[in-house]
Design a protein around this motif. Structure first.
Motif, PDB file in Angstrom:
ATOM      1  N   VAL A 254       0.823  -1.286  -0.015  1.00 32.44           N
ATOM      2  CA  VAL A 254       0.151  -0.098   0.091  1.00 32.44           C
ATOM      3  C   VAL A 254       1.204   1.377  -0.055  1.00 32.44           C
ATOM      4  N   GLU A 255       0.973   1.995  -1.043  1.00 31.92           N
ATOM      5  CA  GLU A 255       1.258   3.285  -0.476  1.00 31.92           C
ATOM      6  C   GLU A 255       0.226   4.554  -0.767  1.00 31.92           C
ATOM      7  N   PHE A 256       1.269   5.246   0.614  1.00 32.19           N
ATOM      8  CA  PHE A 256       0.925   6.316   0.818  1.00 32.19           C
ATOM      9  C   PHE A 256       1.393   7.579   0.986  1.00 32.19           C
ATOM     10  N   PHE A 257       0.459   8.734   1.038  1.00 33.29           N
ATOM     11  CA  PHE A 257       1.514   9.821   0.925  1.00 33.29           C
ATOM     12  C   PHE A 257       0.900  10.414   2.727  1.00 33.29           C
ATOM     13  N   LEU A 258       1.641  10.653   3.582  1.00 29.32           N
ATOM     14  CA  LEU A 258       1.506  12.003   4.539  1.00 29.32           C
ATOM     15  C   LEU A 258       1.977  13.503   4.015  1.00 29.32           C
ATOM     16  N   ALA A 259       0.062  14.230   4.488  1.00 30.26           N
ATOM     17  CA  ALA A 259      -0.080  14.850   3.643  1.00 30.26           C
ATOM     18  C   ALA A 259       0.437  16.598   4.808  1.00 30.26           C
ATOM     19  N   GLU A 260       0.641  17.197   3.906  1.00 33.61           N
ATOM     20  CA  GLU A 260       1.044  18.254   4.959  1.00 33.61           C
ATOM     21  C   GLU A 260       0.338  18.993   6.682  1.00 33.61           C
ATOM     22  N   ASN A 261      -0.592  18.331   6.083  1.00 35.29           N
ATOM     23  CA  ASN A 261      -1.571  18.426   7.580  1.00 35.29           C
ATOM     24  C   ASN A 261      -1.387  17.675   8.849  1.00 35.29           C
ATOM     25  N   GLN A 262      -0.607  16.240   8.416  1.00 39.12           N
ATOM     26  CA  GLN A 262      -0.285  15.397   9.230  1.00 39.12           C
ATOM     27  C   GLN A 262      -0.924  13.885   8.343  1.00 39.12           C
ATOM     28  N   GLN A 263      -1.817  13.655   7.364  1.00 36.97           N
ATOM     29  CA  GLN A 263      -3.624  13.591   6.932  1.00 36.97           C
ATOM     30  C   GLN A 263      -2.814  12.371   6.203  1.00 36.97           C
ATOM     31  N   ILE A 264      -3.073  10.772   6.683  1.00 41.88           N
ATOM     32  CA  ILE A 264      -2.079   9.469   5.736  1.00 41.88           C
ATOM     33  C   ILE A 264      -3.478   9.149   4.839  1.00 41.88           C
ATOM     34  N   LEU A 265      -3.373   9.339   3.752  1.00 43.70           N
ATOM     35  CA  LEU A 265      -3.459   8.632   2.570  1.00 43.70           C
ATOM     36  C   LEU A 265      -2.971   8.184   1.612  1.00 43.70           C
ATOM     37  N   VAL A 266      -4.074   7.027   1.192  1.00 39.63           N
ATOM     38  CA  VAL A 266      -3.437   5.775   0.391  1.00 39.63           C
ATOM     39  C   VAL A 266      -3.210   6.383  -1.371  1.00 39.63           C
ATOM     40  N   ASN A 267      -1.959   5.871  -1.497  1.00 38.53           N
ATOM     41  CA  ASN A 267      -2.043   6.253  -3.128  1.00 38.53           C
ATOM     42  C   ASN A 267      -2.694   5.310  -3.893  1.00 38.53           C
ATOM     43  N   GLU A 268      -2.089   3.997  -3.912  1.00 37.34           N
ATOM     44  CA  GLU A 268      -2.050   2.684  -4.932  1.00 37.34           C
ATOM     45  C   GLU A 268      -1.726   1.619  -4.484  1.00 37.34           C
ATOM     46  N   LEU A 269      -1.962   0.669  -5.037  1.00 37.06           N
ATOM     47  CA  LEU A 269      -2.270  -0.711  -3.807  1.00 37.06           C
ATOM     48  C   LEU A 269      -1.720  -1.320  -4.839  1.00 37.06           C
ATOM     49  N   ALA A 270      -1.041  -2.747  -4.687  1.00 35.51           N
ATOM     50  CA  ALA A 270      -0.003  -3.133  -5.686  1.00 35.51           C
ATOM     51  C   ALA A 270       0.278  -4.434  -4.774  1.00 35.51           C
ATOM     52  N   PRO A 271      -0.853  -6.018  -5.288  1.00 42.20           N
ATOM     53  CA  PRO A 271      -0.760  -6.888  -4.919  1.00 42.20           C
ATOM     54  C   PRO A 271       0.466  -7.771  -5.127  1.00 42.20           C
ATOM     55  N   ARG A 272       2.017  -7.818  -4.962  1.00 34.08           N
ATOM     56  CA  ARG A 272       2.782  -8.017  -5.500  1.00 34.08           C
ATOM     57  C   ARG A 272       4.242  -7.590  -4.226  1.00 34.08           C
ATOM     58  N   PRO A 273       5.456  -8.084  -4.731  1.00 32.18           N
ATOM     59  CA  PRO A 273       6.312  -7.484  -4.447  1.00 32.18           C
ATOM     60  C   PRO A 273       7.046  -6.271  -4.646  1.00 32.18           C
ATOM     61  N   HIS A 274       7.432  -5.082  -3.970  1.00 28.95           N
ATOM     62  CA  HIS A 274       7.491  -3.805  -4.833  1.00 28.95           C
ATOM     63  C   HIS A 274       9.390  -3.765  -4.602  1.00 28.95           C
ATOM     64  N   ASN A 275       9.138  -2.611  -5.690  1.00 35.84           N
ATOM     65  CA  ASN A 275      10.083  -1.559  -5.772  1.00 35.84           C
ATOM     66  C   ASN A 275      10.984  -0.787  -4.446  1.00 35.84           C
ATOM     67  N   SER A 276       9.642  -0.530  -3.926  1.00 33.80           N
ATOM     68  CA  SER A 276      10.188   0.153  -2.219  1.00 33.80           C
ATOM     69  C   SER A 276      11.010  -0.786  -1.179  1.00 33.80           C
ATOM     70  N   GLY A 277       9.966  -2.382  -1.418  1.00 32.82           N
ATOM     71  CA  GLY A 277      10.666  -3.499  -0.778  1.00 32.82           C
ATOM     72  C   GLY A 277      12.096  -3.966  -0.782  1.00 32.82           C
ATOM     73  N   HIS A 278      13.220  -4.240  -2.245  1.00 33.50           N
ATOM     74  CA  HIS A 278      13.888  -4.654  -2.228  1.00 33.50           C
ATOM     75  C   HIS A 278      15.231  -4.270  -1.153  1.00 33.50           C
ATOM     76  N   PHE A 279      15.253  -3.572  -0.470  1.00 34.26           N
ATOM     77  CA  PHE A 279      15.790  -3.264   0.776  1.00 34.26           C
ATOM     78  C   PHE A 279      15.953  -4.557   1.328  1.00 34.26           C
ATOM     79  N   SER A 280      14.896  -5.404   1.466  1.00 30.81           N
ATOM     80  CA  SER A 280      14.602  -6.664   3.216  1.00 30.81           C
ATOM     81  C   SER A 280      15.773  -7.688   2.187  1.00 30.81           C
TER      82      SER A 280
END
Length: 390
Positions: A254-280
């Motif tokens: 689940v890709e998230f945005f954190l807005a300037e007002n501290q609101q957490i918003l869902v951006n996109e969903l990906a039901p598979r391994p993700h580029n941002s998880g390669h560090f693992s």
């Protein structure tokens, strides 16, 4: 269902770098792997016992492929969900075709999230230029116009700052029959939550990466995120509820945005391994790819504890000069650097050719090493003195 034990065969729909790294982890666990991808040169082909190079719409070939394996999974969302649905009638596919259908269609995805009460940026579904103009005024400029399908790495997205931009933006997307227009959010940060889910609603989270983009493509990620426990726990709660509502077995990002007002918003969903998880792969006891195998094969989920801070940076085809690769020996002299290359034959600007992870005692030292690595990569791109002088 019973466990699908090592020695069985896993079939992967899609043979890109995500399929390649999934195949590597599957083989390490003792599984055989077969890959289905139309590209005869796909990165995962060399790690598979069989590469089925046919169209995703060739149902006869797909069914034959499914009969040759014990379970099916997929590594990206651009596989026709209708084809996966047909396979699902007689074969085990994880995650399900219904999950794929939602995640590969921005209208279905946004409507699913909004209708189930998950926080998203204000949006409208538009079918004409007139609807786009009216929606942009209603949402309040600036907005972002997005394609419904096949949008990734910044593709299929057009920022609109003025009403006059609407006509240009509509043409830029090819005057689509259907599109999404979304309020542009002033962001503090972007981050992603990656979790594995089993058949019995058991789950496990990876450490949360904070993500930095350049030209719409993930540039690098840092873990720990530095976002604070309150933000991370709130995002985990949202991501888990989304996964349970969808009925995911496998991985969900689940890709998230954190807005300037501290609101957490869902951006996109990906039901598979993700580029941002390669560090693992280098910094977690259990990587996202191993966790996927464990989840779909009904094995116990692994411990995903972070061994230490890490930075993961994408290596794009822009770094290849006249087809010549970057200075790998120079890069590999940097302590704590782990290089991963995807065996893609043809580099081009914006194409993900590999990544590196940097490990160290603390993020300050890691950032210093990353600066050194970038200098080595950029020096290799500078024209020689002879070229400069013509």
């Amino acid at each position: 269902m019973k466990e699908i034990l090592p020695g069985s065969t896993i079939g992967i729909l899609g043979g890109g770098q995500l399929g390649r790294m999934t195949a590597m982890e599957a083989r390490r666990l003792g599984y055989d792997v077969e890959v289905y991808d139309p590209d005869p040169l796909c990165p995962a082909a060399g790690l598979s016992s069989g590469h089925w190079s046919y169209s995703y719409e060739d149902l006869d070939r797909l069914k034959a492929f499914a009969r040759s394996v014990d379970i099916l999974t997929y590594e990206f969302e651009n596989i026709p969900s209708g084809s996966v649905k047909v396979l699902e009638e007689n074969f085990l596919v994880c995650p399900s075709a219904s999950v794929l259908a939602i995640s590969q269609d921005r209208v279905k995805e946004k409507q699913f999230l909004a209708q189930n009460g998950f926080p998203v940026a204000p949006f409208r579904v538009v079918r004409t230029l007139a609807e786009l103009t009216a929606s942009a005024l209603e949402l309040g400029l600036p907005v972002v116009l997005k394609t419904v399908q096949l949008g990734y790495d910044g593709k299929g997205q057009v920022p609109l700052d003025t009403i006059e931009d609407c006509r240009w933006g509509w043409k830029e997307l090819g005057e689509p029959q259907l599109a999404i227009v979304e309020k542009k959010i002033n962001l503090l940060s972007e981050f992603s939550v990656i979790l594995a889910l089993g058949y019995e609603r058991n789950f496990s989270f990876l450490p949360i990466p904070r993500n930095y983009h350049r030209k719409g493509i993930l540039d690098y990620s840092i873990v720990p995120s530095g976002l604070g426990k309150e933000v991370e726990e709130a995002a985990k709660e949202i991501a888990l509820e989304i996964a349970l509502t969808l009925g995911v077995v496998g991985l969900l990002t689940v890709e998230f945005f954190l807005a300037e007002n501290q609101q957490i918003l869902v951006n996109e969903l990906a039901p598979r391994p993700h580029n941002s998880g390669h560090f693992s792969l280098d910094s977690c006891i259990t990587s996202q790819f191993e966790q996927l195998i464990r989840a779909i094969c009904k094995l116990p989920l692994g411990q995903s504890t972070l061994k230490g801070p890490v930075l993961m940076r994408n290596l794009l085809g822009d770094l290849w000069r006249d087809g010549r690769p970057p200075n790998w020996p120079g890069l590999l002299k940097i302590p704590g650097l782990k290089l991963h290359l995807y065996d893609k034959k043809y580099p081009r600007p914006g194409r993900k050719m590999g990544h590196y992870s940097l490990l160290g005692e603390d993020l300050k030292a890691i950032l210093a090493s990353d600066k050194q690595a970038l200098k080595i990569l950029q020096e290799d791109l500078e024209p020689s003195r002879t070229e400069r002088n013509g």
